[in-house]
Design a protein around this motif. Structure first.
Motif, PDB file in Angstrom:
ATOM      1  N   PRO A  39      33.366  15.584  12.992  1.00  0.00           N
ATOM      2  CA  PRO A  39      33.424  14.762  11.787  1.00  0.00           C
ATOM      3  C   PRO A  39      34.444  15.252  10.664  1.00  0.00           C
ATOM      4  CG  PRO A  39      31.474  16.387  11.990  1.00  0.00           C
ATOM      5  CD  PRO A  39      32.170  16.449  13.219  1.00  0.00           C
ATOM      6  N   ARG A  40      34.679  14.337   9.750  1.00  0.00           N
ATOM      7  CA  ARG A  40      35.524  14.677   8.709  1.00  0.00           C
ATOM      8  C   ARG A  40      34.977  15.436   7.684  1.00  0.00           C
ATOM      9  NH1 ARG A  40      37.416  10.146  11.366  1.00  0.00           N
ATOM     10  NH2 ARG A  40      39.716  10.084  11.975  1.00  0.00           N
ATOM     11  N   SER A  41      33.679  15.291   7.585  1.00  0.00           N
ATOM     12  CA  SER A  41      32.921  16.156   6.521  1.00  0.00           C
ATOM     13  C   SER A  41      31.486  16.344   6.570  1.00  0.00           C
ATOM     14  CB  SER A  41      33.026  15.237   4.973  1.00  0.00           C
ATOM     15  OG  SER A  41      32.088  14.213   5.340  1.00  0.00           O
ATOM     16  N   ILE A 115      31.797  19.425  16.091  1.00  0.00           N
ATOM     17  CA  ILE A 115      32.690  20.401  15.836  1.00  0.00           C
ATOM     18  C   ILE A 115      32.885  20.452  14.273  1.00  0.00           C
ATOM     19  CG2 ILE A 115      35.189  21.108  15.815  1.00  0.00           C
ATOM     20  CD1 ILE A 115      35.113  19.291  18.498  1.00  0.00           C
ATOM     21  N   PRO A 116      32.721  21.666  13.534  1.00  0.00           N
ATOM     22  CA  PRO A 116      32.765  21.873  12.189  1.00  0.00           C
ATOM     23  C   PRO A 116      34.298  20.949  11.443  1.00  0.00           C
ATOM     24  CG  PRO A 116      32.477  24.105  12.976  1.00  0.00           C
ATOM     25  CD  PRO A 116      32.702  23.062  14.338  1.00  0.00           C
ATOM     26  N   GLU A 142      27.213  28.223  22.638  1.00  0.00           N
ATOM     27  CA  GLU A 142      28.124  28.944  23.429  1.00  0.00           C
ATOM     28  C   GLU A 142      29.530  28.454  23.316  1.00  0.00           C
ATOM     29  OE1 GLU A 142      24.779  30.315  26.863  1.00  0.00           O
ATOM     30  OE2 GLU A 142      26.237  28.599  27.208  1.00  0.00           O
ATOM     31  N   LEU A 143      29.986  27.161  23.389  1.00  0.00           N
ATOM     32  CA  LEU A 143      31.078  26.955  23.041  1.00  0.00           C
ATOM     33  C   LEU A 143      31.846  27.361  21.897  1.00  0.00           C
ATOM     34  CD1 LEU A 143      31.064  23.124  24.764  1.00  0.00           C
ATOM     35  CD2 LEU A 143      32.053  25.152  25.807  1.00  0.00           C
ATOM     36  N   MET A 144      31.082  27.030  20.768  1.00  0.00           N
ATOM     37  CA  MET A 144      31.539  27.443  19.380  1.00  0.00           C
ATOM     38  C   MET A 144      31.827  29.172  19.312  1.00  0.00           C
ATOM     39  SD  MET A 144      32.174  24.873  17.757  1.00  0.00           S
ATOM     40  CE  MET A 144      32.546  25.795  16.246  1.00  0.00           C
ATOM     41  N   GLY A 202      43.476  25.985  12.026  1.00  0.00           N
ATOM     42  CA  GLY A 202      42.946  25.849  10.769  1.00  0.00           C
ATOM     43  C   GLY A 202      41.111  25.682  10.708  1.00  0.00           C
ATOM     44  N   ARG A 203      40.612  26.103  11.755  1.00  0.00           N
ATOM     45  CA  ARG A 203      39.262  26.275  11.630  1.00  0.00           C
ATOM     46  C   ARG A 203      38.840  26.887  10.679  1.00  0.00           C
ATOM     47  NH1 ARG A 203      34.016  27.183  14.388  1.00  0.00           N
ATOM     48  NH2 ARG A 203      33.198  28.618  13.077  1.00  0.00           N
TER      49      ARG A 203
END
Length: 203
Positions: A39-41, A115-116, A142-144, A202-203
């Motif tokens: 998402p974008r937000s 995904i953040p 786990e993926l994160m 940039g996460r």
């Protein structure tokens, strides 16, 4: 945990861009996840309509969505999606904070890694691919965790904080080893500029 429930279903919001998705290819082998959503937000009222609209044509009409409120500041009770309404629920202990569950009365259930929004493009690309692996056995959490452990999933703010801690550590070592004073700001600036550049995530 306090969860804010948004009771509005305003249709006056500006339309959202299309959803950023990766979906697991059709297969008889069932994995832990059915894909990933970026998402974008963190505004569910804005982000869920384009997601559900995209999935309606691919999977069947989405009627219910559940989230863990850990990463969503406001949870609407329902959102309008292309002529119908999607209801929204939440679970704290029962649902992975990094997972979105989508339900259809006629088709079934799908689980997506979330995904953040602040994730950098390279990190997000890896996560989108990993979550869409046929028969994948890793959970959303786990993926994160794997992405963060690599050091590439840290956002720009996290890198700045890490750099700041590293700089303080060097200064403390300098003084503990007999240095009279920390290096000058110019020396620190030159030293930082000489470090290898980051990967630009940039996460």
């Amino acid at each position: 945990m306090i969860v804010t429930i948004d009771r509005t279903t305003s249709s006056e919001r500006a339309p959202s861009p299309s959803a950023r998705l990766s979906l697991t290819p059709a297969s008889r082998v069932k994995g832990r996840l059915d894909g990933a959503w970026w998402p974008r937000s963190r505004d569910l009222t804005r982000e869920l309509p384009p997601l559900a609209a995209a999935l309606d044509s691919l999977w069947g009409r989405i009627t219910w969505v559940t989230v863990n409120p850990a990463h969503w500041p406001v949870i609407p009770r329902k959102v309008p999606v292309a002529g119908h309404t999607v209801r929204v629920g939440w679970f704290t202990d029962e649902q992975d904070p990094h997972k979105l569950i989508l339900l259809s009365y006629t088709v079934g259930r799908w689980d997506l890694l979330v995904i953040p929004p602040e994730t950098g493009a390279a990190s997000a690309a890896r996560l989108l691919a990993a979550a869409a692996t046929v028969g994948g056995l890793r959970t959303a959490g786990e993926l994160m965790a794997d992405e963060v452990v690599t050091g590439d999933g840290i956002d720009a703010r996290g890198r700045e904080e890490a750099d700041s801690v590293d700089a303080r550590s060097r200064e403390e070592t300098w003084e503990n080893d007999g240095g009279a004073a920390p290096p000058s700001p110019l020396a620190r600036h030159v030293g930082r500029a000489a470090r290898p550049s980051s990967s630009g995530r940039g996460r």
